[in-house]
Design a protein around this motif. Sequence first.
Motif, PDB file in Angstrom:
ATOM      1  N   GLU A 125      56.773  17.905   4.073  1.00  0.00           N
ATOM      2  CA  GLU A 125      56.493  18.213   5.478  1.00  0.00           C
ATOM      3  C   GLU A 125      56.533  19.703   5.802  1.00  0.00           C
ATOM      4  O   GLU A 125      56.398  20.089   6.966  1.00  0.00           O
ATOM      5  N   SER A 126      56.775  20.563   4.792  1.00  0.00           N
ATOM      6  CA  SER A 126      56.701  22.005   5.052  1.00  0.00           C
ATOM      7  C   SER A 126      56.526  22.720   3.719  1.00  0.00           C
ATOM      8  O   SER A 126      56.827  22.153   2.651  1.00  0.00           O
ATOM      9  N   GLU A 127      56.071  23.963   3.792  1.00  0.00           N
ATOM     10  CA  GLU A 127      55.871  24.751   2.570  1.00  0.00           C
ATOM     11  C   GLU A 127      57.209  24.940   1.851  1.00  0.00           C
ATOM     12  O   GLU A 127      57.309  24.792   0.634  1.00  0.00           O
ATOM     13  N   SER A 128      58.250  25.224   2.647  1.00  0.00           N
ATOM     14  CA  SER A 128      59.572  25.446   2.035  1.00  0.00           C
ATOM     15  C   SER A 128      60.047  24.201   1.306  1.00  0.00           C
ATOM     16  O   SER A 128      60.656  24.284   0.236  1.00  0.00           O
ATOM     17  N   GLU A 129      59.784  23.044   1.927  1.00  0.00           N
ATOM     18  CA  GLU A 129      60.210  21.800   1.279  1.00  0.00           C
ATOM     19  C   GLU A 129      59.459  21.603  -0.041  1.00  0.00           C
ATOM     20  O   GLU A 129      60.020  21.105  -1.021  1.00  0.00           O
ATOM     21  N   MET A 130      58.206  22.020  -0.072  1.00  0.00           N
ATOM     22  CA  MET A 130      57.415  21.901  -1.309  1.00  0.00           C
ATOM     23  C   MET A 130      58.086  22.697  -2.445  1.00  0.00           C
ATOM     24  O   MET A 130      58.240  22.198  -3.557  1.00  0.00           O
ATOM     25  N   TYR A 131      58.517  23.932  -2.125  1.00  0.00           N
ATOM     26  CA  TYR A 131      59.182  24.744  -3.158  1.00  0.00           C
ATOM     27  C   TYR A 131      60.499  24.107  -3.586  1.00  0.00           C
ATOM     28  O   TYR A 131      60.889  24.158  -4.744  1.00  0.00           O
ATOM     29  N   LYS A 132      61.193  23.504  -2.607  1.00  0.00           N
ATOM     30  CA  LYS A 132      62.483  22.861  -2.927  1.00  0.00           C
ATOM     31  C   LYS A 132      62.259  21.677  -3.866  1.00  0.00           C
ATOM     32  O   LYS A 132      62.974  21.517  -4.865  1.00  0.00           O
ATOM     33  N   VAL A 133      61.236  20.862  -3.580  1.00  0.00           N
ATOM     34  CA  VAL A 133      60.949  19.706  -4.440  1.00  0.00           C
ATOM     35  C   VAL A 133      60.580  20.198  -5.838  1.00  0.00           C
ATOM     36  O   VAL A 133      61.037  19.655  -6.852  1.00  0.00           O
ATOM     37  N   GLU A 134      59.791  21.272  -5.897  1.00  0.00           N
ATOM     38  CA  GLU A 134      59.384  21.822  -7.196  1.00  0.00           C
ATOM     39  C   GLU A 134      60.612  22.285  -7.992  1.00  0.00           C
ATOM     40  O   GLU A 134      60.754  22.002  -9.182  1.00  0.00           O
ATOM     41  N   GLU A 135      61.518  22.956  -7.284  1.00  0.00           N
ATOM     42  CA  GLU A 135      62.727  23.486  -7.929  1.00  0.00           C
ATOM     43  C   GLU A 135      63.584  22.340  -8.484  1.00  0.00           C
ATOM     44  O   GLU A 135      64.048  22.402  -9.624  1.00  0.00           O
ATOM     45  N   ARG A 180      45.448  25.220   0.816  1.00  0.00           N
ATOM     46  CA  ARG A 180      46.172  26.263   0.095  1.00  0.00           C
ATOM     47  C   ARG A 180      47.385  25.659  -0.636  1.00  0.00           C
ATOM     48  O   ARG A 180      47.639  25.959  -1.810  1.00  0.00           O
ATOM     49  N   LEU A 181      48.106  24.790   0.057  1.00  0.00           N
ATOM     50  CA  LEU A 181      49.302  24.208  -0.564  1.00  0.00           C
ATOM     51  C   LEU A 181      48.940  23.242  -1.693  1.00  0.00           C
ATOM     52  O   LEU A 181      49.629  23.191  -2.722  1.00  0.00           O
ATOM     53  N   TYR A 182      47.861  22.474  -1.504  1.00  0.00           N
ATOM     54  CA  TYR A 182      47.428  21.585  -2.597  1.00  0.00           C
ATOM     55  C   TYR A 182      47.034  22.399  -3.840  1.00  0.00           C
ATOM     56  O   TYR A 182      47.232  21.968  -4.968  1.00  0.00           O
ATOM     57  N   GLU A 183      46.466  23.573  -3.620  1.00  0.00           N
ATOM     58  CA  GLU A 183      46.095  24.446  -4.747  1.00  0.00           C
ATOM     59  C   GLU A 183      47.360  24.853  -5.512  1.00  0.00           C
ATOM     60  O   GLU A 183      47.392  24.864  -6.734  1.00  0.00           O
ATOM     61  N   TYR A 184      48.406  25.156  -4.736  1.00  0.00           N
ATOM     62  CA  TYR A 184      49.680  25.520  -5.365  1.00  0.00           C
ATOM     63  C   TYR A 184      50.210  24.334  -6.192  1.00  0.00           C
ATOM     64  O   TYR A 184      50.646  24.504  -7.336  1.00  0.00           O
TER      65      TYR A 184
END
Length: 432
Positions: A125-135, A180-184
């Motif tokens: 639900e947010s860009e920051s959450e995406m990085y957290k899930v990745e981490e 943009r986020l899907y590209e990441y």
Amino acid sequence: MDYFNYKDNELYAEDIKVTDLVERYGSPLYVYSKATLVRHLKAFEDALVGKKHLVCYAVKANSSLSILNIIAKSGCGFDVVSKGELMRVIAAGGSADKAIFSGVGKREDEIEFALTHKILCLDIESESEMYKVEEVAARLGVVAPVALRVNPNVDAKTHPSISTGLKKNKFGIAFEEAQRLYEYIKNSPNLEARGIACHIGSQMTSGGPIIEATDKLIALYHDLAAQGIVVKHIDIGGGLGVTYNDETPPSPNEYMAAVIQRLKDIDVEIICEPGRAMVANAGILVTKVLYLKSNSERNFCIVDGSMSDLIRPALYNSWMNIIPAFKRPVSDALEGSDQHGNKLYDVVGPICESDDYLGKERHLNVREGDILVVRGAGAYGSTMSSNYNSRPLCAEILVEGARAFVIRERQQEEDMWANERIITDYEEEFEE
Ligand code: LLP
């Protein structure tokens, strides 16, 4: 077909008299009809037949283990919004690989729990959450299946408190940010773009908004495909409304037909997350009339159920139907009643709040000691209840034909403070 029906002026839950249930189990009481739930499960399955799909029941609507167990056995999946809900699903016999984890604020331990239990998809639900899930995924050495919950900026045309798909709402990722986020995600070794998701609101009584949202998701699907990202599912969220009063929401079949029609040429699985439509009308709240009192302006019907058991009227000003468990004849009406035997009552609970009511200005022919029933209470009833005013959570009963089963015991007063402590020696107990 309704499984809560009158026979000889007595209201039955399937084949059991509601007044008998109160005699056996006390009041207030939640009562659920298994046949109604099973019928609703089938209606959603039938609506999606012929298209790859997964119905993910929204656990927040009613998270009783027995209800979840019936749903798990039917083959449905789940939409959860906390570790607690996911643990409930697992405890009830469901599994994480059929569960979608939504919610705007997932903690790290919740993400870890979901990934170690092989969650079907985490809705980001947010860009920051995406990085957290990745981490977290990298730390665990796994690839996290994710969907972005996009905010399509569609008006669900529902109560403002339960509208979620507008820019002013905290939910989802701005549509313009999605590509943009899907590209990441595509370039991350620990993230996999499993799907695209949205949820625009609840208690929607027409199909228009969901079609508008689906069209936006389809456009995004094609844009992503052009970017080389082909997702496996499109999740349209929940939100189908029910009849509390005179609303005429589409049936699951009508609601889904237009969505399926639009998705028919795309090789994608449809996921939907119905909560309310599955359980609201499978449940009632049963409550006893304690006292009747009147002043020069109003008649009050004081019942033993309250906003701590069912907060929807107090919180959203929701209208929920209140009917008697036994219909008194007009000849048995109190003095001052109208020609139908009714008086106009505000049905209020014992909590010390002016907003503690279950219904206002209801025409009722009741006496002290009578039993009243709030209909449509199967969704967002028990799950939103609290111990306010130190009132124990009420018992919950599941009815199947002529048999009744206690699916949650009435909470005992002592249970309410079982995990509290009284500090006796402040010096000794204080830890630096
Ligand atoms: N999926 C997501 C991501 C949601 O946030 C919700 C509900 C649902 C599915 C299920 O929606 P349903 O099919 O039940 O409409 N407490 C309010 C309703 C809040 C709904 C929150 N989200 C009420 O009592 O009306």
